[in-house]
Design a protein around this motif. Sequence first.
Motif, PDB file in Angstrom:
ATOM      1  N   PRO A   4       1.228  -0.946   0.293  1.00  0.00           N
ATOM      2  CA  PRO A   4      -0.040   0.110   0.021  1.00  0.00           C
ATOM      3  C   PRO A   4       0.861   1.106  -0.237  1.00  0.00           C
ATOM      4  O   PRO A   4       0.462   2.321  -0.134  1.00  0.00           O
ATOM      5  N   GLY A   5       2.241   1.489   0.535  1.00  0.00           N
ATOM      6  CA  GLY A   5       2.886   2.329   0.256  1.00  0.00           C
ATOM      7  C   GLY A   5       3.251   2.844  -1.402  1.00  0.00           C
ATOM      8  O   GLY A   5       3.827   3.764  -0.891  1.00  0.00           O
ATOM      9  N   LEU A   6       2.536   1.584  -2.447  1.00  0.00           N
ATOM     10  CA  LEU A   6       3.762   1.916  -3.468  1.00  0.00           C
ATOM     11  C   LEU A   6       3.546   3.564  -4.182  1.00  0.00           C
ATOM     12  O   LEU A   6       4.666   4.283  -4.862  1.00  0.00           O
ATOM     13  N   LEU A   7       2.515   4.201  -4.004  1.00  0.00           N
ATOM     14  CA  LEU A   7       2.355   5.772  -3.933  1.00  0.00           C
ATOM     15  C   LEU A   7       2.899   6.666  -3.086  1.00  0.00           C
ATOM     16  O   LEU A   7       2.327   8.531  -3.197  1.00  0.00           O
ATOM     17  N   GLY A   8       3.907   6.121  -1.602  1.00  0.00           N
ATOM     18  CA  GLY A   8       3.986   6.931  -1.508  1.00  0.00           C
ATOM     19  C   GLY A   8       3.813   7.149  -0.322  1.00  0.00           C
ATOM     20  O   GLY A   8       3.317   8.845   0.686  1.00  0.00           O
ATOM     21  N   VAL A   9       2.762   7.083   0.486  1.00  0.00           N
ATOM     22  CA  VAL A   9       1.254   7.353   1.319  1.00  0.00           C
ATOM     23  C   VAL A   9       2.368   7.381   2.028  1.00  0.00           C
ATOM     24  O   VAL A   9       2.413   8.244   3.762  1.00  0.00           O
ATOM     25  N   LEU A  10       3.024   6.385   2.574  1.00  0.00           N
ATOM     26  CA  LEU A  10       3.321   5.724   4.472  1.00  0.00           C
ATOM     27  C   LEU A  10       4.714   6.576   4.463  1.00  0.00           C
ATOM     28  O   LEU A  10       4.601   7.458   5.504  1.00  0.00           O
ATOM     29  N   PRO A  11       5.772   7.280   3.250  1.00  0.00           N
ATOM     30  CA  PRO A  11       6.616   8.418   4.326  1.00  0.00           C
ATOM     31  C   PRO A  11       5.906   9.862   3.836  1.00  0.00           C
ATOM     32  O   PRO A  11       6.312  10.670   4.581  1.00  0.00           O
ATOM     33  N   GLY A  12       5.000   9.531   2.667  1.00  0.00           N
ATOM     34  CA  GLY A  12       4.372  11.269   3.600  1.00  0.00           C
ATOM     35  C   GLY A  12       4.095  11.079   4.555  1.00  0.00           C
ATOM     36  O   GLY A  12       3.610  12.021   5.250  1.00  0.00           O
ATOM     37  N   ALA A  13       2.771  10.563   5.297  1.00  0.00           N
ATOM     38  CA  ALA A  13       2.486   9.953   6.085  1.00  0.00           C
ATOM     39  C   ALA A  13       3.377  10.908   7.765  1.00  0.00           C
ATOM     40  O   ALA A  13       3.062  11.305   8.653  1.00  0.00           O
ATOM     41  N   SER A  14       5.140   9.683   7.378  1.00  0.00           N
ATOM     42  CA  SER A  14       5.685   9.926   8.371  1.00  0.00           C
ATOM     43  C   SER A  14       6.295  11.411   8.185  1.00  0.00           C
ATOM     44  O   SER A  14       6.257  11.713   9.787  1.00  0.00           O
ATOM     45  N   CYS A  15       6.712  11.963   7.286  1.00  0.00           N
ATOM     46  CA  CYS A  15       6.676  12.569   7.042  1.00  0.00           C
ATOM     47  C   CYS A  15       5.984  13.774   7.995  1.00  0.00           C
ATOM     48  O   CYS A  15       6.091  14.757   8.877  1.00  0.00           O
ATOM     49  N   GLY A  16       4.688  13.824   6.991  1.00  0.00           N
ATOM     50  CA  GLY A  16       4.022  14.831   7.599  1.00  0.00           C
ATOM     51  C   GLY A  16       4.436  15.132   9.510  1.00  0.00           C
ATOM     52  O   GLY A  16       3.838  16.069  10.224  1.00  0.00           O
ATOM     53  N   ALA A  17       4.266  14.048  10.185  1.00  0.00           N
ATOM     54  CA  ALA A  17       3.378  13.600  11.525  1.00  0.00           C
ATOM     55  C   ALA A  17       4.759  14.350  11.571  1.00  0.00           C
ATOM     56  O   ALA A  17       4.965  14.972  13.082  1.00  0.00           O
ATOM     57  N   ALA A  18       6.594  13.360  11.828  1.00  0.00           N
ATOM     58  CA  ALA A  18       6.930  14.383  12.165  1.00  0.00           C
ATOM     59  C   ALA A  18       7.402  15.728  12.694  1.00  0.00           C
ATOM     60  O   ALA A  18       8.031  16.665  12.795  1.00  0.00           O
TER      61      ALA A  18
END
Lengths: 351, 357
Positions: free
Chosen positions: A110-124
Amino acid sequence: MDKAAILDRLTVPSLNRLWLPGFLLVLLLGTVTVSLSLGKYPVSIHEILLFLRQQVTGWPALEAERYDLLRNILWEIRAPRIAAAVLIGAALSTSGAAFQSMFINPLVSPGLLGVLPGASCGAALGMLLSRGWFGVQLCCFAGGLLAVAIAVGIARLYRGDRLLMLILGGIISGSLFTSLLSIVKYLADPYDTLPAIVYWLMGGLSLADSHTVLWISVPVVLGIVGLLVMARYLNVLSMGDEEAGSLGVNVSLIRFWLIFFATVISAMTVVVGGLIGWVGLIIPHIGRMLVGPDNRILLPVSALLGGLYLVVVDDVSRLLLDIEIPLGIITALIGIPFFILVLKNARKGWG
Amino acid sequence: MRNFSLQAIVRGALLVLLAGGFLLPLVGDAAAREVVDMVGRRIDLPEPLQRVYVASPPENHLSCMIDPSLMVGLNFPLKDRDRKYLPLDLWRLPVIGGFFGLGHTPNLEVLLRTKPQLVICWQKNAIDAQFDDFLKRSGIPVAYMTLEALQDYPRDIRAMGRLLGRPRRAEELAVYAEETLRQILPKVADIPKSERVRVYYAEGADGLSTDGRGTWHAELIDLAGGLNVHEGDVEDLYGMEKVSMEQVLLYRPEVILVQDPTFFQRIYASPQWRRVPAVKNRRVYLIPRIPFNWFDRPPSFMRLLGLKWVARILYPQRFPLDIGQEMREFYRLFLRSELTAEDIRIILEKPQGENHG
């Protein structure tokens, strides 16, 4: 693939294939009940039964102090956590299964389109700006959506194989947000903020209180239902764009909604539990081994399996050692060897 | 008027010092001073020593208090809210970085540009060893200095003073450290384990990271006579062990010391924490952090004041200290900063209108 097989995919699944989801549902409910009785705080099954009877009938079986303690431990500490595990597991697995079908590739997560890095970066970033916990959650969600929007935007810039362009867009967007995350980590106060970000990225459910879980359960359940409803179209999409187009399906519209639902629910999982990897990759594989590639049955089975898996993993995380092991670490430790095994048969059970 | 002339004198003195700094290399290292560092190595230092970089925050913070004019750089950027309480000399220093664990390292080029005459660091891991090599090749003398246990502070502050060539200033601070330890430690030594106040040290956004009994990070709880509820068998320089909510319930802490402000905002409203005795009795305290943390991260000289603060929280009868007065005295001596009542409120992070105590 011949016409008959295509038509078969579009008809209602026969009843004898429905016993498995039913069985999994019962298994999930059983696991949830057992998990409710597991924990560091010693509470006997007998007491839990008394407590539940008191909750249902109102007939006082426990003294007030003990009753309040059980309410605190069962409903306020364990239940939200277990509910969060079910929701996150189901969300990641469903969106993983949907992505694997949509991209016609079993190695997609599910992270294929970058959702997980994006969300982590947003949280940080939210933690760096320290606007309270709600601000962090909001930034996290927005980061996930933004990353996917960028991936889709990049894919739209150029002509060519849409799926390939999407994958490339996702890689670019994911790397972009991974580097942004590094910058945020570097800027973060090494004593306050940095450890908070690091622990967040390891994944865990210790922040899942009843309020948060109730709040996110609505979009997550809606998103999962959205994907389930679209399973029929997903079957058509997994035959390839041209086939799907010739069957009169609006490919780009369907694809937009699939990506939208999958992104929303994946971002929500990061909001509650931080980065929990591998679930969305391996659970759909198991699902496909069990029921084959028909998404109408594969998606609900994946959702149930994912919920089941994460509840069990979270039990391990809570109980195995005196200290709590971050969830993301365990899912990776279990996921990697499993994935190596699966890789051999990856194409089996694939239409 | 008096202020003005004072400024003129300071400026004049600075000019002389500066000129001296430029001339000195021409004279050559005729004036050199031999010191012995913590691991017993002899180091030749240029005299007068004027440019020092300290690589880790605990030692850096102490050096800043001994003589801020010696420092050539900071470990991390100063926050606006903290500046006010720090010596002016520090405000305009470049950020060189430092070793905090988690792979943070100093920026070597910025470091070279500041031309330090001495680098003070502590040797704990491989990255530090590489850093030593780099300094050796650049011809910058390195002294090892490690501040750890608070009980060693009187000795270590004096050692730091000798290293920096400021023994008299260091003596002042060391005497304060001695007095503080003498004021608190004997009074809690006789408390039997069963009567010690049970304390939980809550770190992280969820409050479920902690450092246990006997660790460097949670040392103040032990020293102030509290019983750290977490055993903490893992000896780890960085610390922060994860515990579960149910474990904290089992620990039954009577006092919680909170490191993370966002967690402090949530804890009283959180249903998960409501049955913890410290929360029930409203004995949850946010650790003050202005301009440096009083308790840990970094574990610095601020812990001398932190020790009094923790002792006052745990045993108000034994230690009827006026924290406001203690703060004024401490900030005046160490940070050379005069606190107003408003400053005290801000540092203790109390809402407006509430008194300290």
